[in-house]
Every structure is written in C-alpha cells, then in structure tokens.
Design a protein around this motif. Structure first.
Motif, short mmCIF file in Angstrom:
data_model
loop_
_atom_site.label_atom_id
_atom_site.label_comp_id
_atom_site.label_asym_id
_atom_site.label_seq_id
_atom_site.Cartn_x
_atom_site.Cartn_y
_atom_site.Cartn_z
N ARG A 5 -1.07 -8.25 25.67
CA ARG A 5 0.78 -8.96 26.44
C ARG A 5 1.32 -9.64 25.88
NH1 ARG A 5 0.82 -12.33 32.11
NH2 ARG A 5 2.90 -12.54 32.38
N TRP A 6 0.39 -10.95 25.37
CA TRP A 6 0.92 -11.93 24.72
C TRP A 6 2.09 -11.18 23.47
CZ3 TRP A 6 4.03 -14.50 28.48
CH2 TRP A 6 3.50 -14.29 29.15
N ILE A 7 0.62 -10.70 22.84
CA ILE A 7 1.30 -10.55 21.28
C ILE A 7 2.33 -9.68 21.65
CG2 ILE A 7 0.33 -9.17 19.43
CD1 ILE A 7 -0.61 -12.31 19.43
N LEU A 8 2.10 -8.37 22.08
CA LEU A 8 3.58 -7.82 22.52
C LEU A 8 4.60 -8.41 23.02
CD1 LEU A 8 1.59 -4.33 24.32
CD2 LEU A 8 2.40 -4.32 21.98
N SER A 9 4.73 -8.61 23.73
CA SER A 9 6.13 -10.17 24.28
C SER A 9 6.30 -10.20 22.53
CB SER A 9 5.63 -10.70 25.20
OG SER A 9 6.30 -12.25 25.37
N GLY A 10 5.67 -11.37 22.39
CA GLY A 10 5.54 -12.12 20.49
C GLY A 10 6.92 -11.24 19.87
N LEU A 11 6.01 -9.35 20.21
CA LEU A 11 7.05 -8.48 18.74
C LEU A 11 8.20 -8.17 19.20
CD1 LEU A 11 3.38 -6.44 18.18
CD2 LEU A 11 4.56 -8.26 16.63
N LYS A 12 8.41 -8.09 20.75
CA LYS A 12 10.20 -8.44 20.88
C LYS A 12 11.06 -8.92 20.12
CE LYS A 12 7.99 -4.70 24.51
NZ LYS A 12 7.25 -4.90 25.50
N ARG A 13 10.18 -10.22 20.52
CA ARG A 13 11.06 -10.89 21.00
C ARG A 13 11.35 -11.83 18.91
NH1 ARG A 13 10.63 -15.17 25.52
NH2 ARG A 13 9.47 -13.72 27.31
N ALA A 14 10.62 -11.38 18.53
CA ALA A 14 10.33 -12.11 16.89
C ALA A 14 11.75 -11.38 15.88
CB ALA A 14 8.96 -11.20 16.33
N PHE A 15 12.81 -10.35 16.85
CA PHE A 15 13.87 -10.59 16.32
C PHE A 15 14.48 -11.04 16.67
CE2 PHE A 15 11.32 -5.83 15.59
CZ PHE A 15 11.63 -5.90 14.34
N VAL A 16 14.51 -11.54 17.15
CA VAL A 16 16.20 -13.81 17.11
C VAL A 16 15.76 -14.03 15.58
CG1 VAL A 16 16.00 -15.46 18.35
CG2 VAL A 16 15.22 -12.83 19.40
N SER A 17 14.77 -13.97 15.06
CA SER A 17 14.21 -15.43 13.71
C SER A 17 15.79 -14.51 13.05
CB SER A 17 12.65 -14.56 13.60
OG SER A 17 13.03 -15.14 12.41
N GLN A 18 15.84 -15.55 11.94
CA GLN A 18 17.30 -16.00 11.59
C GLN A 18 16.39 -14.92 10.19
OE1 GLN A 18 18.05 -20.07 11.44
NE2 GLN A 18 18.59 -19.88 13.66
N HIS A 19 15.22 -15.10 9.80
CA HIS A 19 14.42 -14.89 8.16
C HIS A 19 15.00 -13.77 7.77
CE1 HIS A 19 12.02 -14.89 4.52
NE2 HIS A 19 12.38 -16.19 4.91
N PRO A 20 15.62 -13.33 6.59
CA PRO A 20 15.68 -12.36 6.19
C PRO A 20 14.98 -11.04 6.24
CG PRO A 20 16.12 -13.50 4.58
CD PRO A 20 16.22 -14.33 5.80
N HIS A 21 13.76 -12.47 5.70
CA HIS A 21 12.23 -10.74 5.63
C HIS A 21 10.86 -11.14 5.89
CE1 HIS A 21 14.23 -10.07 1.43
NE2 HIS A 21 14.13 -11.49 1.59
N TYR A 22 11.40 -12.17 7.09
CA TYR A 22 9.81 -12.19 7.79
C TYR A 22 10.70 -12.73 9.11
CZ TYR A 22 6.92 -12.33 3.88
OH TYR A 22 7.66 -11.74 2.22
N LYS A 23 9.81 -11.77 9.98
CA LYS A 23 10.69 -12.10 11.83
C LYS A 23 9.16 -12.28 12.54
CE LYS A 23 15.09 -10.39 11.06
NZ LYS A 23 15.99 -11.35 11.64
N MET A 24 9.07 -13.98 12.23
CA MET A 24 7.62 -14.55 13.11
C MET A 24 8.73 -14.79 14.21
SD MET A 24 5.26 -14.02 10.89
CE MET A 24 4.26 -15.16 10.61
N SER A 25 7.36 -14.76 15.47
CA SER A 25 7.61 -16.28 16.75
C SER A 25 6.55 -16.42 16.99
CB SER A 25 8.33 -14.37 17.97
OG SER A 25 7.34 -13.51 17.93
N ALA A 26 6.52 -17.97 17.99
CA ALA A 26 5.08 -18.21 18.37
C ALA A 26 5.48 -18.63 19.83
CB ALA A 26 4.93 -19.25 18.11
N ILE A 27 4.83 -17.75 20.31
CA ILE A 27 4.74 -17.83 21.77
C ILE A 27 4.03 -18.92 22.03
CG2 ILE A 27 4.96 -16.68 24.22
CD1 ILE A 27 5.70 -14.47 23.57
N ILE A 28 4.20 -20.25 23.11
CA ILE A 28 3.00 -20.57 24.28
C ILE A 28 3.11 -20.70 25.19
CG2 ILE A 28 2.08 -23.37 23.98
CD1 ILE A 28 4.10 -24.38 21.40
N THR A 29 1.82 -20.33 25.78
CA THR A 29 1.18 -19.92 27.59
C THR A 29 0.69 -21.59 27.96
OG1 THR A 29 -0.53 -18.42 26.60
CG2 THR A 29 2.00 -17.42 26.99
N LYS A 30 0.39 -21.45 29.03
CA LYS A 30 -0.74 -22.35 30.25
C LYS A 30 -0.36 -21.32 31.26
CE LYS A 30 -2.29 -26.93 30.39
NZ LYS A 30 -2.46 -28.10 30.24
N GLY A 31 -1.46 -20.84 32.00
CA GLY A 31 -1.78 -21.19 33.53
C GLY A 31 -0.55 -19.34 33.21
#
Length: 144
Positions: A5-31
């Motif tokens: 669930r969180w990996i898929l959510s991160g993949l959708k959000r990764a396109f916000v990244s400013q990098h022209p070659h690698y769109k990376m995101s990190a999500i931190i969850t708790k509870g």
C-alpha cells in the motif's frame, strides 16, 4: 499488505520530485498513518538549471526526516522509499545510499522498505522473503 500500500502510494507521489532523471519519494508511517513525506530535490536556494543534472541535492529519505514536525515520532516508524524514471515511469532501484542509511539509523526507524527495478520489495533490515514474494506479485499487477 501494508508495505505494498505505501510503496504504491509513494510511486504515485514520486513525480513531485524536482530531479530530471530520478523521481524518488520517501514516506514515513507510524500506526497506519503518514507522518512525513519527502522527495529528492535541489537544496533550498539552489538555482534550478542544467547544473542540477550533475548535482545530487537532497535525497528523499533525508527530506522526509527534515519534513517531520516531531522527530520523536520517528522512533519505531517505517520508511518506504520508491523511485521511477520520469519519462517512462519505469521502476528504478530505490535502496537508500550508505549516507542516507546512516542518517536514518540515527532516528530509530524500525524498518526501511524499498524496491528494485523489477518491483521486488525488500526490507533494509530484515529482507523477509515472505514480504518480498507477496508484494512483488501484487506490485507487478498494479503498477502496469
């Protein structure tokens, strides 16, 4: 599984990244809730230009920690790191670099999940094969 669930959510959000070659995101969850999100980006005040292509900037993992309003919340939390190519959306290896691993370890997160270019999900600390096999098959179905 929650990792998927969180990996898929991160993949959708990764396109916000400013990098022209690698769109990376990190999500931190708790509870079961998101406590912070980060993206790879240029440092504050850095002029966005062609130079950014050669500049590593702020990694998504560090950005997520910096964006967390209460660092005490990070103890026992989980981080999900994902990456894509901007033009094709293809998955790329999202394993945190050694510096990010050391930085993240200082905050007491209990798990860091990432995927490889085939969609295989791994836990940086335990590499539980059960997690890897279940998530990979489900991720293959949903990301294509």
């Amino acid at each position: 599984m929650r990792q998927q669930r969180w990996i898929l959510s991160g993949l959708k959000r990764a396109f916000v990244s400013q990098h022209p070659h690698y769109k990376m995101s990190a999500i931190i969850t708790k509870g079961g809730r998101v406590i912070s999100i980060g993206f790879n980006r240029a440092p504050s005040g850095y002029l966005k230009s062609k130079l950014f292509c050669d500049f590593h900037g702020v990694h998504a993992e560090v950005d997520a920690i910096l964006n967390c309003s209460d660092k005490e919340d990070l103890k026992g939390a989980e981080m999900y790191v994902v990456g894509r190519r901007p033009r094709t959306g293809a998955l790329i290896l999202s394993r945190p670099c050694e510096l990010c691993q050391k930085y993240v370890e200082n905050f007491g997160l209990k798990a860091i999940y990432y995927h490889d270019s085939d969609g295989k999900i791994n836990d940086l600390y335990s590499n539980d094969e059960n997690i890897t096999q279940i998530c990979k098959s489900n991720l293959d179905k949903k990301s294509s």
